[in-house]
Scaffold this active site. Structure first.
Site, PDB file in Angstrom:
ATOM      1  N   LYS A  36      -9.112   8.581  17.724  1.00 22.05           N
ATOM      2  CA  LYS A  36      -8.679   9.171  16.455  1.00 22.05           C
ATOM      3  C   LYS A  36      -9.366   8.435  15.308  1.00 22.05           C
ATOM      4  O   LYS A  36      -9.947   7.355  15.490  1.00 22.05           O
ATOM      5  CB  LYS A  36      -7.157   9.082  16.325  1.00 22.05           C
ATOM      6  CG  LYS A  36      -6.607   7.664  16.316  1.00 22.05           C
ATOM      7  CD  LYS A  36      -5.095   7.654  16.267  1.00 22.05           C
ATOM      8  CE  LYS A  36      -4.567   6.215  16.255  1.00 22.05           C
ATOM      9  NZ  LYS A  36      -3.106   6.140  16.170  1.00 22.05           N
ATOM     10  N   ARG A 135       9.667   8.315  14.056  1.00 17.51           N
ATOM     11  CA  ARG A 135       8.529   9.030  13.456  1.00 17.51           C
ATOM     12  C   ARG A 135       8.450  10.430  14.068  1.00 17.51           C
ATOM     13  O   ARG A 135       8.817  11.400  13.423  1.00 17.51           O
ATOM     14  CB  ARG A 135       7.239   8.240  13.679  1.00 17.51           C
ATOM     15  CG  ARG A 135       6.046   8.790  12.909  1.00 17.51           C
ATOM     16  CD  ARG A 135       4.830   7.878  13.039  1.00 17.51           C
ATOM     17  NE  ARG A 135       4.327   7.804  14.408  1.00 17.51           N
ATOM     18  CZ  ARG A 135       3.250   7.100  14.765  1.00 17.51           C
ATOM     19  NH1 ARG A 135       2.596   6.384  13.855  1.00 17.51           N
ATOM     20  NH2 ARG A 135       2.844   7.083  16.027  1.00 17.51           N
ATOM     21  N   TYR A 275     -20.681  -3.366 -14.068  1.00 18.75           N
ATOM     22  CA  TYR A 275     -19.711  -2.812 -15.008  1.00 18.75           C
ATOM     23  C   TYR A 275     -18.779  -3.891 -15.541  1.00 18.75           C
ATOM     24  O   TYR A 275     -18.367  -4.797 -14.816  1.00 18.75           O
ATOM     25  CB  TYR A 275     -18.852  -1.747 -14.318  1.00 18.75           C
ATOM     26  CG  TYR A 275     -19.565  -0.452 -14.032  1.00 18.75           C
ATOM     27  CD1 TYR A 275     -20.049   0.352 -15.062  1.00 18.75           C
ATOM     28  CD2 TYR A 275     -19.731  -0.016 -12.720  1.00 18.75           C
ATOM     29  CE1 TYR A 275     -20.685   1.545 -14.801  1.00 18.75           C
ATOM     30  CE2 TYR A 275     -20.361   1.194 -12.443  1.00 18.75           C
ATOM     31  CZ  TYR A 275     -20.840   1.967 -13.487  1.00 18.75           C
ATOM     32  OH  TYR A 275     -21.472   3.157 -13.222  1.00 18.75           O
TER      33      TYR A 275
END
Length: 383
Positions: A36, A135, A275
């Site tokens: 996954k 879950r 930056y």
């Protein structure tokens, strides 16, 4: 496809990991490679191709798209198990292609049965039960209805697996919670057996549970992070070393992430770099610009903290990580040229940037760091 960086997957490292894991679990336990999250950032097409060449025949994914990714590159006799999300419209393809899948609610079980009848082909289901993770999984109160449907529709529903998942087996702080889950799973298994329903396999162990709680290995282990050469946590690693009375890590990192120097600049003292004003040069500096940023999965939290390897030396990321670029301090390296190799994760000469150290600098889990690496970066299998 991007050309600003390259990910290399070491076949020899993976083979070493697989050999170790098979020895650890024994020949009777089915090894399921969890791929996954784009194979934990390693890239599903490339990774499963490599894993298959190393003898892996069982793969676990989260959703249908990942199952399709595997099917596109592996058409031989392999088993694919979907552990998470799917929709009703996916079921026809899943059942037709004999893809196995978790079922954790009655609607999915009923829909699977309907589609199986339409196709006149069995749906291969793994019944996930709730044991304390809270879950997904059938509650105890639902088991009678599940058992009834499995019995009445056994012509169309193959009760392939009974499974659960543990709530944080990688941490000793969860020890008693996991122990209670193991007891509940055994009770639920006995419930099904008492109702004349025997799953072909039982499984519950992820990488962490397989080491911390060996009794959870059962018939199949779902191994993710360890096959990639990483440990779920330091606790799991130390537990294994102490149990085996070993000092050396038996796992090898599979992934290496490389880029190149895009340009080199000289900066005068007191000038800011990049930056904003997060980094000011405190001396005259030489800075290498690398074409990698947070758009590629190089976390912005590595600003002024990250490390890369140039000529085998650890160089600090200075200034803010940009969307597509980072700046690194190469002042102390005599000569640095445009196009020179930069290692973000991996080894170069005697230097090493481990995934663990990478994670420490960015305060990310290994899992999070890896799965954030951009899919568009090319992956290459090497020996």
């Amino acid at each position: 496809m991007q050309t600003n960086s390259l990910i290399e997957l070491s076949r020899s490292a993976y083979q070493k990991n697989i050999d170790f894991l098979r020895q650890l679990f024994g020949k009777k336990v089915i090894f399921s490679s969890v791929v996954k999250g784009n194979a934990y950032g390693h890239g599903i097409p490339e990774f499963v191709t490599m894993a298959s060449a190393c003898g892996v025949r069982h793969f676990s994914v989260f959703d249908v798209s990942e199952a399709r990714d595997i099917k596109m590159v592996l058409n031989d006799k392999i088993t694919i198990l979907i552990m998470g999300f799917l929709q009703k419209e996916d079921l026809e393809w899943i059942i037709e292609n004999e893809i196995e899948f978790f079922v954790f609610d009655r609607k999915r079980l009923s829909e699977a049965c309907q589609i199986a009848k339409k196709l006149r082909k069995k749906a291969i289901v793994h019944i996930e039960v709730e044991t304390g993770m809270n879950r997904t999984g059938f509650e105890k109160s639902e088991l009678a209805a599940v058992a009834s449907l499995l019995k009445n529709e056994k012509e169309y529903l193959e009760f392939k697996g009974l499974c659960t998942h543990y709530a944080g087996a990688e941490s000793i702080s969860n020890y008693y919670r996991i122990e209670r889950q193991i007891v509940r799973f055994k009770e639920i298994k006995q419930y099904f057996l008492a109702n004349d329903l025997k799953p072909k396999i039982c499984h519950s162990a992820c990488s962490a549970a397989s080491v911390m709680f060996p009794e959870t290995r059962m018939d199949l282990v779902r191994i993710g992070i360890m096959q990639y050469g990483l440990w779920p946590s330091q606790e799991v690693f130390i537990t294994y070393l102490n149990a085996k009375k070993m000092k050396l890590d038996p796992l090898s990192r599979v992934i290496t992430w490389k880029s190149v120097v895009m340009s080199v600049k000289k900066i005068k003292t007191t000038n800011f770099i990049g930056y904003g004003t997060s980094f000011m040069a405190k001396r005259d500096m030489k800075v290498a610009i690398i074409p990698i940023g947070y758009a590629h999965g190089y976390s912005r939290s590595l600003s002024n903290h990250g490390r890369v390897l140039v000529q085998g030396q650890r160089c600090v990321v200075i200034g803010l990580v940009n969307m597509n670029m980072i700046a690194v301090d190469v002042t102390d390296i005599k000569t640095v040229k445009k196009g020179e190799e930069v290692v973000l994760i991996g080894s170069q000469n005697e230097g090493v940037i481990s995934i663990a150290s990478f994670g420490d600098y960015s305060n990310q889990l290994n899992y999070e760091l890896l799965t954030r690496i951009s899919k568009s970066i090319p992956r290459k299998i090497i020996d």
